[in-house]
Write a protein that holds these residues in place. Sequence first.
Motif, short mmCIF file in Angstrom:
data_model
loop_
_atom_site.label_atom_id
_atom_site.label_comp_id
_atom_site.label_asym_id
_atom_site.label_seq_id
_atom_site.Cartn_x
_atom_site.Cartn_y
_atom_site.Cartn_z
N VAL A 128 37.96 43.88 38.93
CA VAL A 128 37.29 42.59 39.15
C VAL A 128 38.31 41.46 39.14
O VAL A 128 39.17 41.39 38.25
N ILE A 129 38.25 40.59 40.13
CA ILE A 129 39.19 39.46 40.26
C ILE A 129 38.40 38.19 40.55
O ILE A 129 37.46 38.20 41.35
N LEU A 130 38.79 37.08 39.89
CA LEU A 130 38.28 35.75 40.22
C LEU A 130 39.31 35.04 41.07
O LEU A 130 40.50 35.00 40.72
N ASP A 131 38.85 34.42 42.16
CA ASP A 131 39.76 33.84 43.16
C ASP A 131 39.24 32.46 43.52
O ASP A 131 38.09 32.30 43.94
N ASP A 132 40.10 31.43 43.34
CA ASP A 132 39.70 30.07 43.73
C ASP A 132 40.39 29.59 45.00
O ASP A 132 40.38 28.39 45.30
#
Length: 600
Positions: A128-132
């Motif tokens: 799981v990765i959060l990307d802005d």
Amino acid sequence: MPPIRRIAPVLVVAVLLALPAAVSGVGPSPVAADGPGDDGVEPAEPPPDGTCRVDAPGDSGETGQAQTAGRENRSAGTEGSVSSPAEPDGDSPDGPRIVAVYPNPHARGDRGEFVVLSVPDGTDLSGVILDDGEDRVALPNTTAGGRAAVTPDPARARNLTDAAVVGVDALELSNAGERIRLRHDGVVVDAVAYEDAPEGELRRQAGATGDEWEWWPLAGTDRAPADLPARAATAFVLPDAPAITVETLRSADRRILLAGYTLTSPRVVRALRAAADRGVRVRVLVDSAPVGGMDRRQGEALNALVEVGVDVRVFGGERAPYRFHHAKYAVVDDRALVLTENFKPAGTGGRSSRGWGAVVEGPAVARELAAVFRADTRESTSIPWREYRRNASFVEGDPANGSYPSRFDPRRVPLDGVRVLVAPDNAERGLVRVLCGAEESILVQQMTVEPGPLLWATMAAARRGVRVRVLASGARYVRGDNRRTVRRLNRWADREGVDLRAKVADPRSRFEKVHAKGVVVDGDRAVVSSVNWNTHSPRENREVAVVLEGDRAGSYFARVFRADWRDGAWRLPAGVVGLVVLTVGTAVAVARRRIRFAAT
């Protein structure tokens, strides 16, 4: 016996006084004048099909009539605020999802910010990765399930959320706004965007389906409407029964939790001090910044309570989740006193205002309001009085000292149950549903009546054949606005051909002004509330309302309403009026005959 010519003038005066009252009552009435004609627009109208709707966050949807949108200044519909506009690359309804974002904590440097994910049980977070769009934050190699708050500051975040905390090396959420994508195994499965994050507020999913988003104060509560058992209540009105509040406080054996907007009543303060002296645990909460400033008398009252060991706190400060603590209630042992009036001479003291009140018997309602009180007296939402008063400033108040008749005695009424509503959590939705459920009649007695979901629901009820009467306050600070609203409502009703009439109250020395926030629906549901009928009160303030279920409670407050609607005028039965008119006519004829004889 006096000659008939001496009696006739008296009878004429009696008839002239009685006739307006004889034709008065809960029915069509002229609208009070307000100077020049009003060329303003009509109140915003309900949907043409007559359904009810509320411009507030959605919930499980107990009825199909309440359509939801978003909370003013916190809603998905707020200008410059958008949510989840990006289409995910993959179709994974059972995979991880973003359910909340907390980008702007009160702490310096935004310490404690986090993103809340909903993940299925047994999810391997290493994928799981959060990307802005600029940086990517990979989650650690661990297995999780349920809700997980992803944060670079786990120690602080644990005090801010009930979700399981997952620490990451870096996560920076812009206060000005950004788009956050959630990737799972390389595929974008969810996204959320926001702008202008308010300090201390959580961006979260709302609505029954979770497809709406809103800003919500992190320190605020999110209570559902509570349908609770209650055996009976003592229903009363002010200024007629000022003793009920003090008598209820004096009867305490174990605890008093008093929550108000203001507290200046000497009688209430004496009752609280006496309770503390005999070993009752007494706690008090008031607003820190009432409109116009804190009265010097309130400062003295709170000092006097602290002197005898009462725990006094004021609601406010930069971290307060609501604009005002406007609720008016007290938990006394296993009873709940709920009011439309403030704890001051003009309100509970009976020196000015028409208000409604109820002392609800039974522990369930007391437990519910005690839970609200505990939430609002936390360190994050309130300040100890001893600390607050060091830098406090006070204004000189003008205490009310009117004297009014006691026409309506308190009455103990059986209940079928009580629904407890609190704002901003659920009161607007709950009150709209009460109005939407009307089948025969709605009686509204309010300090302020402004266009908004509550008024729209009332108008929608009129469209579907419900008989509606709206009585607004004539107090100087709301008189102009209420008169304009009343005129527009009556014009709308005439145009639509519906049975709705509105007027501004004329107390005629029975009380000074209407300050009540009451509703009676179908004669068997009575609402006693601190909620003003505007958009600010139910959405930005802490408010408390109880819906008393039972025809005896409804009939009690309906009787008061009808008397206030007809301005308290004396009413003669039609037969009596006819007899008086006949007598006067005879007297006049006799008098004319005697005059004619005298002339000859």
